[in-house]
Design a protein around this motif. Structure first.
Motif, mmCIF file in Angstrom:
data_model
loop_
_atom_site.group_PDB
_atom_site.id
_atom_site.type_symbol
_atom_site.label_atom_id
_atom_site.label_comp_id
_atom_site.label_asym_id
_atom_site.label_seq_id
_atom_site.Cartn_x
_atom_site.Cartn_y
_atom_site.Cartn_z
ATOM 1 N N GLN A 72 0.888 -1.189 0.004
ATOM 2 C CA GLN A 72 -0.115 -0.011 0.090
ATOM 3 C C GLN A 72 0.823 1.313 -0.012
ATOM 4 O O GLN A 72 0.412 2.225 -0.584
ATOM 5 C CB GLN A 72 -0.897 0.012 1.131
ATOM 6 C CG GLN A 72 -2.041 1.119 1.051
ATOM 7 C CD GLN A 72 -3.038 1.027 2.115
ATOM 8 O OE1 GLN A 72 -2.754 0.162 3.162
ATOM 9 N NE2 GLN A 72 -4.186 1.711 2.102
ATOM 10 N N VAL A 73 1.813 1.452 0.707
ATOM 11 C CA VAL A 73 2.856 2.578 0.787
ATOM 12 C C VAL A 73 3.402 2.701 -0.894
ATOM 13 O O VAL A 73 3.588 4.028 -1.059
ATOM 14 C CB VAL A 73 4.142 2.141 1.801
ATOM 15 C CG1 VAL A 73 5.053 3.326 1.605
ATOM 16 C CG2 VAL A 73 3.539 2.390 3.254
ATOM 17 N N THR A 74 3.445 1.721 -1.405
ATOM 18 C CA THR A 74 4.199 2.052 -2.911
ATOM 19 C C THR A 74 3.120 2.392 -3.860
ATOM 20 O O THR A 74 3.578 2.905 -4.940
ATOM 21 C CB THR A 74 4.880 0.751 -3.342
ATOM 22 O OG1 THR A 74 4.123 -0.494 -3.465
ATOM 23 C CG2 THR A 74 5.965 0.109 -2.267
ATOM 24 N N LEU A 75 1.850 2.096 -3.575
ATOM 25 C CA LEU A 75 0.825 2.655 -4.373
ATOM 26 C C LEU A 75 0.748 4.052 -4.345
ATOM 27 O O LEU A 75 0.665 4.999 -3.371
ATOM 28 C CB LEU A 75 -0.290 1.937 -4.199
ATOM 29 C CG LEU A 75 -0.560 0.197 -4.389
ATOM 30 C CD1 LEU A 75 -1.857 -0.408 -3.951
ATOM 31 C CD2 LEU A 75 -0.077 -0.142 -5.749
ATOM 32 N N THR A 76 0.060 4.525 -5.588
ATOM 33 C CA THR A 76 -0.002 6.050 -5.850
ATOM 34 C C THR A 76 -1.411 6.267 -4.705
ATOM 35 O O THR A 76 -2.158 5.204 -4.643
ATOM 36 C CB THR A 76 -0.359 6.523 -7.153
ATOM 37 O OG1 THR A 76 -1.281 5.876 -7.502
ATOM 38 C CG2 THR A 76 0.906 6.347 -7.640
ATOM 39 N N PRO A 77 -1.831 7.397 -4.138
ATOM 40 C CA PRO A 77 -3.066 7.652 -3.407
ATOM 41 C C PRO A 77 -4.449 7.354 -4.235
ATOM 42 O O PRO A 77 -5.402 6.535 -3.772
ATOM 43 C CB PRO A 77 -2.968 9.138 -3.383
ATOM 44 C CG PRO A 77 -1.597 9.482 -3.306
ATOM 45 C CD PRO A 77 -1.014 8.498 -4.174
ATOM 46 N N GLU A 78 -4.266 7.399 -5.654
ATOM 47 C CA GLU A 78 -5.240 6.959 -6.295
ATOM 48 C C GLU A 78 -5.620 5.379 -6.589
ATOM 49 O O GLU A 78 -6.897 5.095 -6.667
ATOM 50 C CB GLU A 78 -5.217 7.371 -7.890
ATOM 51 C CG GLU A 78 -4.997 9.196 -8.066
ATOM 52 C CD GLU A 78 -3.763 9.424 -7.850
ATOM 53 O OE1 GLU A 78 -3.057 8.747 -8.219
ATOM 54 O OE2 GLU A 78 -3.520 10.483 -7.286
ATOM 55 N N ASN A 79 -4.630 4.874 -6.340
ATOM 56 C CA ASN A 79 -4.521 3.497 -6.397
ATOM 57 C C ASN A 79 -4.559 2.544 -5.182
ATOM 58 O O ASN A 79 -4.679 1.493 -5.147
ATOM 59 C CB ASN A 79 -3.536 2.652 -7.147
ATOM 60 C CG ASN A 79 -3.761 3.243 -8.758
ATOM 61 O OD1 ASN A 79 -4.719 3.348 -9.216
ATOM 62 N ND2 ASN A 79 -2.455 3.577 -9.154
#
Length: 68
Positions: free
Chosen positions: A34-41
């Motif tokens: 989750q930390v590596t995902l962009t806020p939209e994803n």
């Protein structure tokens, strides 16, 4: 022994401990992902979201009458 209730208590605790260890490892991996995902994803843990909403709904902060 298909029935977990028929198993000795020590075996039940061992199974629960292994399950909790697996869930903790999965939670760590999900947090890293989750930390590596962009806020939209990003995805949400629905249980945590429900707990947070319940907290706001059923345990509101004390009212401060000194606020303007």
């Amino acid at each position: 022994m298909d029935n977990i209730e028929a198993m000795p208590t020590a075996v039940n605790y061992a199974l629960l401990e292994k399950a909790l260890t697996a869930f903790e490892a999965a939670k760590k991996l999900l947090t890293i992902a989750q930390v590596t995902l962009t806020p939209e994803n990003q995805f949400r843990d629905t249980r945590e979201t429900a707990a947070t909403l319940d907290c706001f709904a059923y345990h509101p902060a004390p009212k401060n009458h000194n606020l303007r």
